[in-house]
Design an enzyme around this catalytic site. Structure first.
Site, mmCIF file in Angstrom:
data_model
loop_
_atom_site.group_PDB
_atom_site.id
_atom_site.type_symbol
_atom_site.label_atom_id
_atom_site.label_comp_id
_atom_site.label_asym_id
_atom_site.label_seq_id
_atom_site.Cartn_x
_atom_site.Cartn_y
_atom_site.Cartn_z
ATOM 1 N N VAL A 1 3.500 -2.827 5.532
ATOM 2 C CA VAL A 1 4.141 -2.589 4.232
ATOM 3 C C VAL A 1 3.372 -3.269 3.100
ATOM 4 C CG1 VAL A 1 6.297 -2.868 2.925
ATOM 5 C CG2 VAL A 1 6.376 -2.389 5.376
ATOM 6 N N GLU A 2 2.490 -4.182 3.420
ATOM 7 C CA GLU A 2 1.774 -4.921 2.370
ATOM 8 C C GLU A 2 0.316 -4.435 2.261
ATOM 9 O OE1 GLU A 2 2.900 -9.157 2.015
ATOM 10 O OE2 GLU A 2 4.225 -8.774 3.701
ATOM 11 N N MET A 3 -0.608 -4.966 3.042
ATOM 12 C CA MET A 3 -2.008 -4.580 2.892
ATOM 13 C C MET A 3 -2.504 -3.694 4.038
ATOM 14 S SD MET A 3 -3.248 -8.299 1.405
ATOM 15 C CE MET A 3 -4.767 -7.824 0.583
ATOM 16 N N VAL B 1 0.838 -1.208 0.000
ATOM 17 C CA VAL B 1 0.000 0.000 0.000
ATOM 18 C C VAL B 1 0.869 1.252 0.000
ATOM 19 C CG1 VAL B 1 -1.965 -1.105 1.144
ATOM 20 C CG2 VAL B 1 -0.129 -0.124 2.536
#
Length: 305
Positions: free
Chosen positions: A112-114, A70
């Site tokens: 750091v991802e979703m 994201v």
């Protein structure tokens, strides 16, 4: 009976086993999981879905050296393929997830991802008529975060890729044979020791091994290795051995995405883990063998919703 028994014995002597032609799974749950897998609205900025880092047109892996989450945040590893991940003994490069459901939980929370929280996801799922109805029919209650993970895991279970050329060869199917070049590559794969780590049904995914066993490989505290879990120095650069299934489709290679081609990956792995350099002919032959591990696209991806 004897005719059936002899090929089974011969196959049992091989270090690699074919993927089953059928893996049982709950089709209704898996179809719901498929919709969720493609849905970017389960990320905090509405841009990242599971499929963002597991591209089905790229062997279920990420074509980028490291995944992008994201708000354009860069991850610290190349996302491995989700195809055939059901056969892995643990999930993630460092094996921190015990199964597919546990794995699905990780990226959703990761900032750091979703970067999502269960309460926000449940609120979204409840507001969506398709999801609200589907969860009620399948789980007999309104959408819950844990049920969402269950559905995604069931979909991932369905992502198996049977019937690659090498599996048909192992099953001794009529007309299924390797070319001399591919067969030489398979012999080299076994005699040089690659098969020590890459074996079993997933040609890997069943042990932890050190990258740089003979000639050390550079280490970074950012790497998602076993050291990140155990903090034992001997676990630096120790990773779950990646599957070699569909390896021809999943460049770049390694946890850091540092090998852009299969040939480069073979050169680097031989140097660091075998302690010598392969000749061009050896690399060509092993690559030819590895290309026989490309299976059929999972049936659930070829089905209409």
């Amino acid at each position: 009976m004897l005719a059936l028994f002899v090929p089974m014995v011969a196959m049992a002597e091989e270090p690699i086993l074919p993927i089953p032609l059928k893996v049982p799974y709950d089709r209704v749950k898996a179809k719901l999981g498929k919709i969720l897998f493609f849905d970017p609205k389960i990320s905090s900025d509405g841009t990242v879905s599971c499929h963002s880092c597991h591209d089905f047109n790229h062997g279920g892996a990420d074509p980028r050296p490291v995944s992008i989450g994201v708000h354009g945040k860069r991850g610290n590893a190349n996302a491995p393929t989700v195809f055939n991940s059901y056969f892995n003994f643990r999930q993630f490069w460092n094996g921190r997830a015990k199964d597919l459901k546990d794995q699905a939980n990780g990226p959703i929370h990761n900032p750091v991802e979703m970067d999502m929280v269960p309460a926000e996801i449940e609120k979204y799922l409840l507001s969506n008529d398709l999801y609200a109805d589907s969860f009620q029919k399948i789980y007999k209650r309104p959408p819950r975060y844990d049920d969402m993970l269950d559905a995604i895991a069931e979909f991932e279970k369905a992502l198996y890729t049977p019937n690659c050329k090498f599996d048909r060869y192992l099953r001794k199917e009529k007309g299924a044979r390797l070319t001399d070049h591919e067969a030489r590559g398979y012999r080299l794969f076994k005699t040089l020791g690659c098969v020590t780590c890459h074996n079993g049904i997933n040609v890997g995914g069943n042990s932890f091994q050190k990258f740089g066993l003979i000639i050390p490989y550079r280490w970074s505290e950012k790497f998602p290795d076993r050291y990140d879990i155990t903090h034992d120095p001997k676990d630096k650069n120790v990773y779950k051995v990646p599957t070699l299934r569909n390896i021809a489709l999943t460049a770049p290679y390694f946890h850091d995405g540092s090998a852009p081609t299969l040939k480069k990956a073979l050169q680097k792995m031989a140097y660091h883990n075998l302690g010598f350099e392969l000749s061009k002919k050896e690399i060509d032959a092993i690559e030819a063998f590895l290309r026989t591990l490309t299976g059929e696209k999972p049936a659930i991806l070829r089905e209409g919703d």
